[in-house]
Design an enzyme around this catalytic site. Structure first.
Site, PDB file in Angstrom:
ATOM      1  N   LYS A 149      15.370 -25.108  16.772  1.00  0.00           N
ATOM      2  CA  LYS A 149      14.120 -24.346  16.838  1.00  0.00           C
ATOM      3  C   LYS A 149      12.954 -25.158  17.364  1.00  0.00           C
ATOM      4  O   LYS A 149      11.949 -24.595  17.769  1.00  0.00           O
ATOM      5  CB  LYS A 149      13.762 -23.793  15.460  1.00  0.00           C
ATOM      6  CG  LYS A 149      13.521 -24.814  14.355  1.00  0.00           C
ATOM      7  CD  LYS A 149      13.175 -24.113  13.050  1.00  0.00           C
ATOM      8  CE  LYS A 149      12.916 -25.102  11.928  1.00  0.00           C
ATOM      9  NZ  LYS A 149      14.086 -25.889  11.570  1.00  0.00           N
ATOM     10  N   LYS A 189      14.456 -40.116  15.687  1.00  0.00           N
ATOM     11  CA  LYS A 189      13.142 -39.519  15.933  1.00  0.00           C
ATOM     12  C   LYS A 189      12.099 -40.584  16.242  1.00  0.00           C
ATOM     13  O   LYS A 189      11.214 -40.382  17.070  1.00  0.00           O
ATOM     14  CB  LYS A 189      12.715 -38.681  14.732  1.00  0.00           C
ATOM     15  CG  LYS A 189      13.556 -37.427  14.539  1.00  0.00           C
ATOM     16  CD  LYS A 189      13.073 -36.606  13.343  1.00  0.00           C
ATOM     17  CE  LYS A 189      13.907 -35.348  13.183  1.00  0.00           C
ATOM     18  NZ  LYS A 189      13.446 -34.534  12.029  1.00  0.00           N
ATOM     19  N   LYS A 234      23.102 -28.561  19.892  1.00  0.00           N
ATOM     20  CA  LYS A 234      22.832 -27.512  18.909  1.00  0.00           C
ATOM     21  C   LYS A 234      21.612 -26.693  19.308  1.00  0.00           C
ATOM     22  O   LYS A 234      20.653 -27.224  19.860  1.00  0.00           O
ATOM     23  CB  LYS A 234      22.614 -28.151  17.531  1.00  0.00           C
ATOM     24  CG  LYS A 234      22.486 -27.157  16.392  1.00  0.00           C
ATOM     25  CD  LYS A 234      22.456 -27.863  15.047  1.00  0.00           C
ATOM     26  CE  LYS A 234      21.161 -28.626  14.836  1.00  0.00           C
ATOM     27  NZ  LYS A 234      21.040 -29.141  13.451  1.00  0.00           N
TER      28      LYS A 234
END
Length: 331
Positions: free
Chosen positions: A200, A112, A197
């Protein structure tokens, strides 16, 4: 009873992957077989650039969807992380127990942080330290088991290390939890990129089925799903990831077997159509119950208030004991 803790981060709208990968098991198994605490871990949503109003909106939506999916406040504890001060109180003590090297080795921090830097954004200190807050989430409740996916196993290992180190230095205070990997009903992948994957927080929603998508939107997304070259319907995640993803989704929705289902279909179109209808039927009661709960925000607020009260009652004695053990003067 075994105590478990798990949470959902409100960084995006909840997806079919969230439901099949975690929520459905919480509803059908965990809330009945354990002393279970389920939290909207909103403090974790602040580690990256965010819109305050969106975090607020998604936090309420996540809590409402958790109940709409079937979490029963009479069977488990549903609450919002920031409503229980003990999470932040304990996090600082654990920061004083962790080392810089441990945190910089965390894979998610590296990934990240690299993405943030590539986008020209600064990397917040909280992105480095959030695994310690996650450890506080777990240790505050005397948690025995933490159901997680593979991507969170490293954080649970850090939690175990911090608990053992604190206990050795300052006296036994924390239960040392273990990560559990419950069988996942389906490994749901992005419909437009079946090697990734279904997440969201992804920017494009074209390949993501959200729990609150209406039936026509669900059908459209699944009918437009990326498939593989060739015409035969075969279950092979390596060479046929698009078809395998659809078969996994259909199997999870119908309690079927993806290998057996592959033999039923002779065309991609028929498989897509049946998968779409199965997903629509699976999510219909969740969407309907969410609409009922969203129309009664007072009920949702009351559940979250009572959940926070119970969570606070469980966490405060242990966190107070940790403050005494580490050498802080009692208030």
């Amino acid at each position: 009873m075994t105590r478990i803790f798990s949470g959902i981060k409100p960084t995006g709208h909840l997806t079919l992957g969230n439901y099949l990968g975690a929520l459905r098991r919480w509803v059908e198994v965990d809330q009945y077989q354990a002393d279970a605490l389920f939290s909207v871990v909103d403090l974790h949503a602040l580690t990256m650039e965010h819109e305050p109003a969106r975090v607020l909106r998604l936090s309420r939506q996540a809590a409402t969807l958790m109940m709409a999916a079937g979490l029963d406040p009479e069977q488990c504890t549903v609450f919002v992380q920031s409503h229980v001060d003990e999470h932040a109180r304990l996090s600082y003590l654990l920061e004083c127990t962790a080392t810089d090297g441990e945190l910089r080795r965390m894979i998610q921090y590296k990934e990240k942080g690299a993405r943030a830097q590539a986008a020209g954004a600064s990397v917040r200190v909280s992105l480095l330290t959030y695994p310690v807050l996650m450890a506080a989430d777990i240790l505050a409740y005397g948690t025995d088991e933490v159901p997680v996916g593979d991507d969170q196993t490293q954080h649970v290992e850090l939690t175990r290390d911090l608990a053992v180190r604190f206990n050795q230095r300052y006296g036994h205070t924390f239960t040392v939890p273990k990560a559990t990997h419950p069988p996942v009903a389906a490994r749901v992948m992005d419909l437009q990129d079946p090697t990734s994957k279904m997440g969201k927080s992804q920017e494009s929603g074209a390949g993501i089925v959200y729990l609150l998508d209406d039936a026509d939107v669900v059908r459209k997304k699944i009918m437009r799903a990326v498939t593989d070259s060739g015409r035969e319907v075969e279950y092979d995640r390596e060479s046929r990831p698009g078809i395998a993803n659809l078969l996994d989704m259909l199997a999870a929705c119908t309690s079927g077997n993806p290998n057996e289902l592959a033999g039923v279909y002779d065309s991609y179109g028929a498989l897509k159509k049946d998968t779409a209808e199965a997903v629509v039927e699976l999510l219909k009661p969740v969407r309907e119950r969410h609409a009922e709960l969203a129309a009664d925000p007072g009920y949702v607020d009351d559940v979250l208030r009572k959940g926070a009260e119970r969570a606070r009652g469980l966490a405060r004695p242990r966190v107070d004991a940790a403050y005494r053990a580490i050498g802080l003067l009692p208030a």
